[in-house]
Scaffold this active site. Structure first.
Site, PDB file in Angstrom:
ATOM      1  N   LYS A 188      42.868  33.556  51.281  1.00 17.55           N
ATOM      2  CA  LYS A 188      41.995  32.707  50.470  1.00 17.55           C
ATOM      3  C   LYS A 188      42.828  31.974  49.402  1.00 17.55           C
ATOM      4  CE  LYS A 188      38.470  33.461  46.978  1.00 17.55           C
ATOM      5  NZ  LYS A 188      37.154  33.051  47.038  1.00 17.55           N
ATOM      6  N   LYS A 224      44.827  31.146  42.660  1.00 18.85           N
ATOM      7  CA  LYS A 224      45.956  30.987  41.749  1.00 18.85           C
ATOM      8  C   LYS A 224      46.851  32.223  41.804  1.00 18.85           C
ATOM      9  CE  LYS A 224      47.203  29.902  37.045  1.00 18.85           C
ATOM     10  NZ  LYS A 224      46.824  30.126  35.659  1.00 18.85           N
ATOM     11  N   LYS A 277      39.435  48.769  34.423  1.00 20.11           N
ATOM     12  CA  LYS A 277      40.830  48.343  34.236  1.00 20.11           C
ATOM     13  C   LYS A 277      41.528  49.194  33.181  1.00 20.11           C
ATOM     14  CE  LYS A 277      40.215  43.582  35.744  1.00 20.11           C
ATOM     15  NZ  LYS A 277      39.710  42.308  35.224  1.00 20.11           N
TER      16      LYS A 277
END
Ligand code: TRP
Length: 327
Positions: free
Chosen positions: A197, A200, A119
């Site tokens: 899916k 959140k 990341k």
């Protein structure tokens, strides 16, 4: 001897959605049903949460709320030993010792660390993210856990715990039981209202504590095709059905499938039915939730902390003795 199983709840969010229910809460209940004679340690990964979220108050509040929801869903706390590792200093103490016998190379290979590196901002990853698997190993090894049911994502961590236990045993003498990673059976994907899916991050979820208005809004968002009312429909191609079947008895499921296939069922009707089924499922959970107090949970954790500390301190004393920390 009673088998000891170790499992956990990670308080990353404040709420639980239907996908979490079928993917985590229900399997938790099944675990206790499957191993009625085992002692199941269920800990709150509150210390671990700090690696990712530098908002202690949020982690604290999430923890209590999520636990309340688990209880409201029917997770029978009497069947678990629920505790907070932050009440047990031996977790941090043992992780120091384990860290001292862990090679950098070992930690550098951990997927969780590599993902954080991917990341970017490698210099800003906390040392806690890097050493996280060591704390995890302490969580496991302190209690001589026989079995640690995990998803694929945590398998490497449990294998490290096993390796480091073995290394300690070789160098300092037999001390730790080697834990078995047990890969949890895959729970089929629970779909969100957009057909992906439920997650959140996709904003396609239904929280267990959502009220009627929120649930209705979500159900209305489910995309359907342009078939007319009269046309026969394939239930397996319909997101309304795919979500609905989670809540149906085999008889209800067969009846709904037949209605789809016969034609004459409108998507509006199917959605109304789904809405009723979801509310019938959520209502008792929400009623129970309203009855549970934070204090009840805190008291239980404090009570269990006495027992858990006893076990952990015994193991830690053995470790300190073996490494000659005690003068
Ligand atoms: N790493 C786990 C997760 O991210 C949580 C965890 C912490 C854990 N300590 C553990 C899991 C010990 C199994 C055993 O979800």
């Amino acid at each position: 001897m009673t088998k000891r199983i170790l499992t956990w709840i990670k308080p990353t969010d404040n709420q639980i959605h239907l996908g979490n229910y079928f993917g985590a809460v229900k399997p938790m209940m099944e675990l206790s049903a499957q191993y009625p004679d085992a002692e199941i340690f269920l800990f709150l990964a509150i210390m671990h949460g700090l690696t990712g979220l530098h908002d202690g108050k949020a982690i604290h509040d999430n923890s209590l709320n999520v636990l309340k929801i688990y209880m409201a869903c029917g997770v029978d706390l009497k069947k678990f030993v629920i505790y907070n590792p932050a009440d047990v200093p031996a977790h941090a103490q043992l992780s120091w010792v384990l860290g001292c016998i862990t090679h950098m190379g070992f930690m550098e290979r951990m997927h969780s660390y590599k993902e954080a590196l991917d990341k970017g901002k490698s210099k800003e990853i906390s040392v806690g993210v890097f050493t996280y698997p060591i704390l995890m190993a302490a969580d496991i090894l302190l209690y001589d856990a026989d079995m640690v049911p995990v998803g694929q994502d945590q398998k490497q961590h449990v294998e490290y715990a096993r390796d480091i236990a073995q290394r300690f045993n070789n160098v300092f003498g037999e001390t730790f039981k080697l834990p078995e990673p047990y890969i949890k059976p895959e729970v089929g994907t629970i779909l969100g209202v957009d057909g992906r899916k439920m997650s959140k991050s996709y904003n396609n979820y239904i929280w267990l504590l959502d009220d009627e208005k929120q649930v209705l809004k979500r159900v209305k968002q489910i995309a359907t095709d342009a078939k007319t009312v009269e046309e026969p429909k394939d239930p397996d191609q319909c997101n309304v059905y795919k979500i609905c079947k989670l809540f149906l008895t085999p008889e209800e499921d067969a009846a709904l499938r037949a209605k789809y296939q016969a034609g004459g069922l409108s998507y509006k009707e199917a959605k109304d039915y789904l809405y009723e089924k979801i509310m019938a499922f959520l209502k008792p959970i929400q009623d129970r939730y309203a009855q549970i107090s934070d204090q009840e949970i805190i008291d239980l954790m404090k009570k269990n902390a006495v027992y858990v500390n006893e076990l952990a301190n015994k193991k830690l004393a053995e470790v300190y003795k073996k490494v000659w920390f005690t003068l």
